[in-house]
Every structure is written in C-alpha cells, then in structure tokens.
Design a protein around this motif. Structure first.
Motif, PDB file in Angstrom:
ATOM      1  N   ASN A  58      34.857  32.195  40.345  1.00 34.48           N
ATOM      2  CA  ASN A  58      35.729  32.659  39.260  1.00 34.48           C
ATOM      3  C   ASN A  58      37.179  32.357  39.595  1.00 34.48           C
ATOM      4  N   GLN A  59      37.920  31.884  38.591  1.00 36.49           N
ATOM      5  CA  GLN A  59      39.349  31.699  38.796  1.00 36.49           C
ATOM      6  C   GLN A  59      40.115  32.201  37.590  1.00 36.49           C
ATOM      7  N   TYR A  60      41.186  32.890  37.878  1.00 35.58           N
ATOM      8  CA  TYR A  60      42.032  33.439  36.812  1.00 35.58           C
ATOM      9  C   TYR A  60      43.443  32.870  36.960  1.00 35.58           C
ATOM     10  N   THR A 155      34.823  46.327  40.157  1.00 34.82           N
ATOM     11  CA  THR A 155      35.909  46.062  39.203  1.00 34.82           C
ATOM     12  C   THR A 155      36.024  44.581  38.898  1.00 34.82           C
ATOM     13  N   LEU A 156      35.969  43.751  39.966  1.00 37.69           N
ATOM     14  CA  LEU A 156      36.096  42.296  39.782  1.00 37.69           C
ATOM     15  C   LEU A 156      34.855  41.711  39.108  1.00 37.69           C
ATOM     16  N   ASN A 164      36.319  40.434  29.329  1.00 40.22           N
ATOM     17  CA  ASN A 164      36.776  41.628  30.070  1.00 40.22           C
ATOM     18  C   ASN A 164      37.980  41.364  30.974  1.00 40.22           C
ATOM     19  N   ALA A 165      38.599  40.201  30.858  1.00 41.06           N
ATOM     20  CA  ALA A 165      39.688  39.834  31.777  1.00 41.06           C
ATOM     21  C   ALA A 165      40.875  40.797  31.678  1.00 41.06           C
TER      22      ALA A 165
END
Length: 623
Positions: A58-60, A155-156, A164-165
């Motif tokens: 995952n990357q934000y 949470t992550l 849900n970001a």
C-alpha cells in the motif's frame, strides 16, 4: 491481528529516518542484466512482484495545501533557531528544514505527505515468522530500515480498504515532494490473461502461473499488428522447436490447418500422435528418401480451375528450374513463359484426354510452342527467349531424366482436406537443385489451400527451408506470399537459427521481417557479440534488448522450462515461459536419446500414446 484463518504482519515506512539517503525511479536488476544489457526495475520492485509471499503493498500520497505546509515549516524553522542555544539537535533540525524549504522554493516543488506499508499474511504462525524476516530483508535491499509495526496494524488495515483513506492516522506519514514520493510506486504488474477465446497457454516467468495469450486475433482487432505472420529466431538448443511444437499443437486443436516444412524431424512425435488420435485421417508425415522420394504435380487441379495466381506460381517454378541464382530474368523470358503456360492450360482444358503434368507440358513446349514461335510474323530471337536452352535445362525433369519423378506425380497429395501435414526434407537440404524446387512446390500447394478454404485459419511454418527461397528469382514470390496470406485468414511463420544469413540477406529483411508483425526470440546469449546487428535489423528498442538478453538468466531450478520473448508490432512485448506436462515434453522433445526411448517403447507396446504415458509416470515418480 487475525483475519479469518490468516495472521497479519505489517511493515511500515512512516518516518524519514527509516528511508534511504536517496531514491530513484528505477534500478538495475543484476540477476537479469548482462555486461551488454540492463534490466531496469522500479525502486520498489523488491517489495512488489519480487517478494515471493502473499502480500499487499500500500502507498499513500496526501496532496495537502502545499503553501500552507511550507508556511508551517517556515514557522518551525524559526522556533528551532530560537531553541538552538538549548540543544545542538535543534540547530541541526533547523538546517534540515531550511534545506527542504530551499528545494521547494528553488524548483517550485509540491510538498506532500507520504506513507508506505507492506501487509503480508499466512495461516501458519511459524511460516509468518519466515515471511516477516523476508519482508524485512527486501526492505533492507531498498536501504530502508525495516520497522515491524505491531501497534497501528488494525487502523492501517482499515485505512487501506478503498474509500477509507480519510481515516488514515496522520502521525504515520512523513513529508517529502511528489518526485520522491512516486519513486516508491511499484511499476511492475502481473501478467494478465487475454480476454480473447483464441490463444495459446504460456506461463508467468516469475511465478509459474498459467496464462492465456492471444498473439494473432486480438492484436489484429486492436490495431497493434496488421498481419498474423511470425518470425522466430533462436540458436540451437534454445528450445525453438519445442516452443513451435507447443504453439502448433494448440493452434491445431483450435481448428487451424497447419502445413510444416521441416529439416530436422522436430515434429515427428506430434504428427504421429495426431495420426494415431485421428486413426490416419490426419497428421500426415511426408519424408524424402531415395527409395520413396516426394513427388508433385504442379499442373494438377481437381476442378480444372486455373486462376491468375495459379498460373503465376507455375511460371515462377519453371523460372526457378531454368535459371540459376545469378542469372537475370528478362521481361521477355518471363512474358513468353507466362504465355506458354496459358497456352498449355487452354490446350488441356479443350482436350481432357491430355494428362496435366510436367511431361505433357514439356512435349507441348518442344513441339507446339516452338513451332508457334517460329511461325510468328515478329521473330523472337534466342537472345530474347532461348527455348532450346529452356528444354535442355529442364530435360532432367522430363520422362527418363534423373528427376523425372519430381513433377509427374500420379498420386496428387490431398493438402486441402488434411489439417496437419509435415514435409520432412532434411535428406535434400544440401541439394542445390532439388531443395528449392520441393520447397516452392510445397508453398504453392499451401497457397492453393489458402485460397480455397474460406473462413478457416491456415498456418504455413517453414523451418530453415526459407534459405531455398532467398534467391533473387524467388524473392518476389516470397514477398507475394507474405503480403497475401493475411487476406485469407492465414499466417506464415519462418523459424531459423542462422543469424548470419538473416543479417546478410536483403530478401529476408524486405519479404520476411518487414511483413512479420509478431517477432519471437529465444535465448540469444550465443549471439551476444552479433546482437547489435540483430537489434538494428529487427528494429528493437533498448528496453526490448534488455528483455531479450534477460531470457533464462534467473530460471527457477525447481521447474523445467525455457523462456521466450514475444513482441507484437513494436508496442507490446514481454518474456514468457514455455512449461508443459511430462507427457507434452516427451511428445515435443527433439533430444535424440529421449526420442529413441519413446519410439522403442512404442514399438514394444504397439502405441506411442501408451509409451509416452508410461515414461511420463516414470519421470514423475523419479522427481
């Protein structure tokens, strides 16, 4: 954290201190690179496809108000400066913040927040420990500090669900610029199955996952290629014939009419298997021997229909028999021979008692056409068309000559109704007179099949025998075949290992390569020193060069497979693996010892299929 039966472990990159000193868009992958080629993978590839366990990466990237962010940093820098007299670390932090602000203002960069994490799972706690170590070592390869997060996992996990970001915990992100943030994107993706109903089964080179791949129909519909022709290049031992067996078997099973011209008994096992399955109705294997040579009748048609293409192919054949490679063919010679063929066809149509074959054509030229030439008002000189020289040169193919069997077949080969036909002409490949003639007649027979079978896929595969067609007199014929076959739902495939002939032959470039939108290359490491010339000839990019030279560089030792590069229209290309069952392997193999073992057991059991099944079971039990 447990989800269903699976335990989850999470590694995060959420602090600048955990990151490497510098990042890049891509890096050299040593396992698939050579001293002459680079295999480039994205910076995040070690935690993408190269991480061999169940995981999600995952990357934000949070694009906030950049100006507000920078203003906040300006205020922070002033505070750090004020507090620097109390602690040297405050002064150092102030310098780092100043450097960040200088970069942002100097280059107009956008300030963003970033976070990356790797979620891996397993239903076995012991296995999970191994996975955790593996993820950590892959992160260390990127020069990142592996941080196993045991606090924020739920949470992550929740924030990673699409939509849900907004619930992402802000303290888990770090500040950077867009340019650096996107370096953490994993650029590599898994292979996708083609949605087309037609295709072949290949394998993902990394995981061994089966793939459905269409290299003929869907690329045509999408405009990626303009013809279905294929050019296959691979040195001896690279798995070239094995891959072609794999391809033609699947095309045949999907209704294709296959005609093969071979010079090495590569398709004997598959042909015999088809013959046994169809009880002799298909899988026809023609071999040239001194006792039973292959014979043809180029003048034969079952319905006495001779269209323009049929007449032209007969004329081209006669010119090939008459002239050597170095001789120039004049317009008068070509025109007169064309007229003679038309006059002969008119004669046999009018008088059905004449048997159409080379013998009666030769007699027509010797008696009738020669007389007609002499009686013309405008004389045709021997310099323009030397009929005596023509008759003398072709005397060896007439009754009583040493090759009188070749063009006077009494049993006309029924190519039209058979779906799998192999012509094995290894015995005459060094014969400069017979080899070109036999090859061209087979191809002419294929063209007849191509024209008459409407709406049915046709495939002509020429292995090495294309050299017989690369003379000047045959180049026009070859160009015609390659340009015309696509209009009749057909494809021509040339398979070769003679790289020097390809590089040096303009005929090959103009007729074959320029009209083959699908290029298939196998292991080229034997041609490493000549690969620059191959790259120029095939018009390959440096990326494609890197892909091709990476073939078989890092194969999994626990799997038996060979890799192959397939390029479509210069826009789509990838490396796949040819991995088959033990039964298929024994059917396709070109290794002499393995073939002999299969044939010996087949003689003993009375069935090649039973022999292959027994040997395959034996092979599996050993493994």
């Amino acid at each position: 954290m447990k989800i269903g039966d699976n335990y989850l472990c999470l590694h995060t990159l959420s602090d600048v201190e955990d990151l490497p000193g510098e990042v890049a868009t891509d890096s050299r992958y040593e396992k698939l690179s050579t001293d002459r080629s680079d295999c480039r993978l994205s910076f995040a590839a070690p935690i993408g496809l190269l991480l061999p366990c169940n995981h999600i990466y995952n990357q934000y990237v949070f694009i906030d108000d950049s100006a507000a962010n920078l203003q906040k940093f300006e205020k922070m820098a002033k505070n750090m400066h004020s507090l620097s007299r109390y602690s040297r670390s405050n002064q150092i932090n102030k310098e780092w913040i100043d450097e960040y602000l200088n970069e942002a203002h100097s280059f107009g960069l956008t300030s963003v927040r970033c976070h990356c994490n790797v979620m891996a799972w397993s239903d076995d706690r012991e296995e999970l420990k191994r996975i955790r170590n593996e993820v950590g070592s892959q992160l260390a390869q990127m020069e990142c500090k592996p941080r196993h997060n045991t606090v924020d996992t739920p949470t992550l996990f929740w924030a990673a669900i699409p939509g849900n970001a907004a619930d992402f915990p802000a303290e888990e992100s770090f500040y950077t610029f867009i340019e650096q943030a996107v370096c953490f994107f994993s650029q590599e993706t898994n292979y996708r199955n083609s949605p087309s109903p037609f295709g072949i089964k290949m394998v993902d080179r990394l995981t061994g996952k089966p793939l459905h791949l269409d290299i003929s129909d869907l690329p045509m519909k999408k405009g990626i290629i303009t013809n279905r022709n294929k050019f296959v290049l691979g040195p001896s031992g690279s798995g070239k014939s094995f891959f072609m067996n794999h391809l033609v078997r699947q095309y045949y099973e999907q209704g294709t009419h296959v005609v093969l011209v071979d010079t090495g008994n590569s398709y004997q096992g598959l042909c015999e298997m088809i013959n046994k399955k169809t009880k002799g109705g298909d899988g026809i294997y023609f071999t040239y021997t001194e006792e039973k040579p292959i014979s043809f009748n180029p003048f034969y048609t079952d319905d006495f229909v001779y269209d323009v293409e049929k007449k032209d192919s007969i004329k081209t054949l006669l010119l090939t028999l008459w002239k050597s490679e170095d001789d120039k063919i004049t317009k008068t010679e070509s025109g007169e021979l064309g007229s003679a063929v038309t006059a002969y066809i008119d004669r046999i149509k009018a008088d059905r008692s004449i048997t159409p074959n080379f013998n009666t054509f030769y007699e027509f030229m010797r008696d009738d056409y020669r007389h007609e030439l002499e009686s013309r008002a405008i004389k045709v000189g021997k310099d323009d068309f030397n009929i005596d020289n023509f008759l003398t040169t072709l005397r060896q193919y007439y009754s009583g000559g040493r090759y009188d069997f070749l063009l006077n077949s009494r049993e006309n080969i029924d190519l039209l109704g058979k779906r799998f036909i192999v012509f094995e002409i290894d015995a005459i490949k060094e014969n400069r007179e017979l080899f070109p003639v036999v090859t061209i007649i087979i191809m002419e027979a294929f063209i007849n099949k191509m024209r008459r079978l409407k709406g049915i896929r046709k495939q002509l595969i020429v292995e090495e025998a294309w050299k017989a067609l690369s003379s000047a007199s045959m180049s026009e014929y070859l160009k015609y075949l390659y340009k015309t076959v696509r209009k009749y739902f057909g494809e021509a495939i040339v398979v070769t290992q003679e790289v020097d002939d390809i590089i040096s032959s303009p005929v090959v470039k103009e007729a074959i390569i320029n009209n083959s939108d699908c290029k298939i290359l196998l292991d080229q490491r034997k041609y490493m020193n000549k690969f620059d010339a191959i790259q120029d000839l095939l018009g390959l990019t440096d990326k494609e060069r890197g892909q091709i030279l990476s073939i078989n560089m890092a194969n999994n030792p626990n799997r038996l497979y060979k890799e192959v590069w397939i390029g479509l229209g210069g826009t789509q290309n990838a490396v796949y693996a040819t991995e088959v069952s033990a039964e298929e392997y024994l059917t396709f193999t070109t290794e002499e010892t393995e073939k002999m073992e299969v044939l010996a057991l087949a003689d003993k059991l009375g069935s090649i299929e039973l022999a292959i099944k027994q040997l395959a079971d034996k092979k599996r039990s050993k493994t």
